[in-house]
Design an enzyme around this catalytic site. Structure first.
Site, mmCIF file in Angstrom:
data_model
loop_
_atom_site.group_PDB
_atom_site.id
_atom_site.type_symbol
_atom_site.label_atom_id
_atom_site.label_comp_id
_atom_site.label_asym_id
_atom_site.label_seq_id
_atom_site.Cartn_x
_atom_site.Cartn_y
_atom_site.Cartn_z
ATOM 1 N N ASP A 35 -36.703 2.929 96.767
ATOM 2 C CA ASP A 35 -37.048 4.267 97.259
ATOM 3 C C ASP A 35 -38.433 4.248 97.889
ATOM 4 O O ASP A 35 -39.216 3.332 97.673
ATOM 5 C CB ASP A 35 -37.070 5.250 96.076
ATOM 6 N N LYS A 56 -35.616 8.518 100.694
ATOM 7 C CA LYS A 56 -35.204 9.817 101.238
ATOM 8 C C LYS A 56 -36.174 10.914 100.808
ATOM 9 O O LYS A 56 -35.832 11.799 100.038
ATOM 10 C CB LYS A 56 -33.795 10.183 100.825
ATOM 11 N N MET A 168 -42.926 17.673 92.311
ATOM 12 C CA MET A 168 -42.458 18.231 93.585
ATOM 13 C C MET A 168 -42.964 19.662 93.795
ATOM 14 O O MET A 168 -42.223 20.542 94.251
ATOM 15 C CB MET A 168 -40.930 18.182 93.653
HETATM 16 N N1 SAH Z 1 -38.787 9.410 89.103
HETATM 17 C C1 SAH Z 1 -40.136 9.784 89.494
HETATM 18 C C2 SAH Z 1 -40.205 11.174 90.074
HETATM 19 C C3 SAH Z 1 -39.462 11.314 91.385
HETATM 20 S S1 SAH Z 1 -39.552 12.928 92.026
HETATM 21 C C4 SAH Z 1 -41.062 9.635 88.290
HETATM 22 O O1 SAH Z 1 -40.577 9.478 87.158
HETATM 23 O O2 SAH Z 1 -42.285 9.669 88.471
HETATM 24 C C5 SAH Z 1 -40.881 12.772 93.185
HETATM 25 C C6 SAH Z 1 -42.081 13.498 92.676
HETATM 26 O O3 SAH Z 1 -42.723 12.721 91.679
HETATM 27 C C7 SAH Z 1 -43.164 13.729 93.734
HETATM 28 O O4 SAH Z 1 -42.893 14.868 94.509
HETATM 29 C C8 SAH Z 1 -44.367 13.928 92.852
HETATM 30 O O5 SAH Z 1 -44.375 15.218 92.284
HETATM 31 C C9 SAH Z 1 -44.103 12.941 91.742
HETATM 32 N N2 SAH Z 1 -44.774 11.646 91.968
HETATM 33 C C10 SAH Z 1 -44.190 10.455 92.122
HETATM 34 N N3 SAH Z 1 -45.113 9.483 92.250
HETATM 35 C C11 SAH Z 1 -46.312 10.089 92.177
HETATM 36 C C12 SAH Z 1 -47.670 9.639 92.209
HETATM 37 N N4 SAH Z 1 -47.979 8.357 92.336
HETATM 38 N N5 SAH Z 1 -48.631 10.577 92.070
HETATM 39 C C13 SAH Z 1 -48.356 11.852 91.889
HETATM 40 N N6 SAH Z 1 -47.104 12.345 91.859
HETATM 41 C C14 SAH Z 1 -46.095 11.482 91.988
#
Ligand code: SAH
Length: 247
Positions: A35, A56, A168
């Protein structure tokens, strides 16, 4: 050959936050499907694998979920060792369980490997304890974005007394603020907005519920970011920041 797919969490960004199990799976992988939010630096653990990008992100060119499903299936049926690598944890707003279920229905064995989710890493990197005796008895992970655009029960969240970690949320700051204020949360409730958590580009904007929209705009807050909303944000100063081991 046994058809198997590993659904692996790549963690929040810092490659040192990969689990040993994730590294082992990557070592064995022949195909790695990644991803957008996966830091390409973690691919050093699978130098021989074919890398297939199936990101995506909201608003960008996207790979339909059905296409990702079929591609995983095709590689698995060819007997390839497939790693499906997702940012953070595969099952925290990551559709990991949907992919596992679909593969299972098609006779493919799935093994899930946890990753450190962005909310936990972001809070820790900013020295914020998400639970704290006498301050927060729990933590709620919540997404501000829903596929059908349905509204969250912000009032229930405001009343929960738990720390809120919002994923998000960057495009939904107004909804979050209005919902929580209307639900009875105080305007002075501290908020930390953490962008690019655990990466060298990490930035943090401290604010309050009442000021968060204004402050985020002034800070030019961008996705990916998580919000931590709760009294624990105030408790952060006494924690020391984690150091990068190989900096
Ligand atoms: N599976 C992922 C989340 C995916 S949804 C997890 O467990 O972290 C995508 C959202 O995750 C983004 O919109 C943001 O809110 C958050 N996110 C993912 N990576 C991030 C990062 N390095 N810093 C801050 N927010 C992050």
């Amino acid at each position: 050959m046994s058809a198997k797919v590993w659904l692996v969490g790549a963690g929040p960004g810092d490659p040192e936050l990969l689990t040993l199990k994730a590294v082992k799976a990557l070592n064995q992988a022949e195909i790695v499907m990644i991803d957008d939010l996966v830091n390409p630096a973690v691919l050093e653990h699978c130098p021989g694998a074919r890398i297939v990008s199936v990101g995506k992100r909201g608003g960008c060119r996207s790979t339909p979920q059905a296409f990702i499903h079929r591609l995983m299936l095709r590689y698995a049926r060819q007997g390839k060792c497939v790693v499906r690598l997702k940012g953070g944890d595969p099952c925290i707003f990551g559709r990991g369980s949907e992919e596992a279920e679909w593969l299972g229905e098609h006779g493919i064995e799935v093994e899930m490997v946890n990753g450190i989710t962005a909310g936990l890493a972001g809070a820790t990197n900013c020295g914020i304890p998400l639970t704290l005796r006498g301050v927060a008895r729990g933590v709620t992970l919540v997404t501000a974005h829903t596929q059908d655009d349905s509204s969250l029960n912000w009032a229930a969240l405001a009343q929960s007394g738990t720390t809120l970690v919002v994923y998000m949320g960057v495009a939904k700051l107004a909804d979050i603020q209005i919902g929580l204020l209307a639900g009875g949360m105080r305007g002075e409730m501290p908020v930390a907005m953490i962008e690019n958590a655990s990466l060298p580009e990490q930035r943090e904007c401290r604010s309050s519920l009442a000021a968060m929209q204004h402050d985020a705009a002034a800070f030019a807050l961008k996705s990916p970011a998580i919000l931590v909303i709760g009294e624990v944000v105030r408790a952060s100063s006494s924690l020391s920041m984690p150091q990068r081991l190989h900096a």
